[in-house]
Design a protein around this motif. Structure first.
Motif, mmCIF file in Angstrom:
data_model
loop_
_atom_site.group_PDB
_atom_site.id
_atom_site.type_symbol
_atom_site.label_atom_id
_atom_site.label_comp_id
_atom_site.label_asym_id
_atom_site.label_seq_id
_atom_site.Cartn_x
_atom_site.Cartn_y
_atom_site.Cartn_z
ATOM 1 N N LYS A 242 0.303 47.223 -0.163
ATOM 2 C CA LYS A 242 0.980 48.497 0.063
ATOM 3 C C LYS A 242 0.437 49.170 1.324
ATOM 4 O O LYS A 242 -0.759 49.472 1.419
ATOM 5 C CB LYS A 242 0.791 49.431 -1.129
ATOM 6 N N ASP B 237 -3.234 52.558 5.016
ATOM 7 C CA ASP B 237 -3.294 53.737 5.886
ATOM 8 C C ASP B 237 -4.232 54.799 5.318
ATOM 9 O O ASP B 237 -4.993 55.423 6.059
ATOM 10 C CB ASP B 237 -1.898 54.335 6.082
ATOM 11 N N ASP B 238 -4.180 55.001 3.992
ATOM 12 C CA ASP B 238 -5.055 55.985 3.358
ATOM 13 C C ASP B 238 -6.522 55.598 3.536
ATOM 14 O O ASP B 238 -7.369 56.440 3.849
ATOM 15 C CB ASP B 238 -4.709 56.122 1.877
ATOM 16 N N GLU C 166 0.764 52.160 2.367
ATOM 17 C CA GLU C 166 0.201 53.495 2.123
ATOM 18 C C GLU C 166 -1.285 53.408 1.776
ATOM 19 O O GLU C 166 -2.078 54.253 2.178
ATOM 20 C CB GLU C 166 0.947 54.205 0.988
ATOM 21 N N GLU C 167 -1.654 52.386 0.992
ATOM 22 C CA GLU C 167 -3.061 52.230 0.611
ATOM 23 C C GLU C 167 -3.922 51.881 1.819
ATOM 24 O O GLU C 167 -5.025 52.391 1.972
ATOM 25 C CB GLU C 167 -3.215 51.154 -0.462
#
Length: 166
Positions: free
Chosen positions: A72, A77-78, A74-75
């Motif tokens: 993912k 990037d986070d 988003e993970e």
């Protein structure tokens, strides 16, 4: 501590642990750990050598080479945002000297990811190929992202896992 290292040659894992605790590694530091300790005749030496991997495995962390495009975004990037938040330079400055992660296929680049027991990404390291006579002869850790507040020694465990496969 002051200065940071880009290359560390360690004769045992304790040297690596000590430098992690002191935050003495620069982004992309290559750690060369003498593997003779893994096959030492002394059981306690062999045990100490593998403690970094065992520590994270006991916590349910799974480290494996992965197709980064399947993780993912988003993970990833986070994790990168949290990692940058621990650095003394801002987002713009860090990319002057650090290669941006590519979350897709790259020729000969090996990508290892550590997963928490719940399946979330705990950290990752990208290893760029080194060439000699047009052929890959080794790898250099170039991108390393870990949640350092929760997993301060995870990068070492990822490096050791990758070294086992290289």
């Amino acid at each position: 501590m002051g200065n940071t290292a880009n290359l560390v040659v360690a004769f045992n894992e304790q040297g690596l642990y000590g430098r992690i605790d002191q935050q003495a590694y620069a982004e992309g530091t290559v750690a060369l750990l003498d593997s003779k300790w893994a096959s030492s005749r002394k059981g306690d030496v062999r045990t100490a050598y593998t403690d970094a991997l065992k520590f994270f495995r006991r916590k349910g962390i799974v480290i494996r080479e992965a197709d980064i495009a399947t993780i993912k975004r988003e993970e990833l990037d986070d994790l990168t945002r949290r990692w940058i938040g621990t650095k003394k330079v801002n987002d713009h400055e860090i990319w002057v000297y650090a290669r941006r992660p590519v979350y897709g296929p790259e020729p000969d680049v090996r990508k290892f990811v550590a997963f928490e027991p719940n399946g979330h990404v705990a950290g990752y390291v990208f290893y760029d190929p080194m060439y000699r006579d047009g052929k890959v002869f080794g790898y250099s850790a170039n991108i390393s992202r870990c949640d350092e507040k929760r997993f301060g020694r995870l990068a070492t465990a990822i490096h050791m896992t990758a070294m086992e496969q290289f």
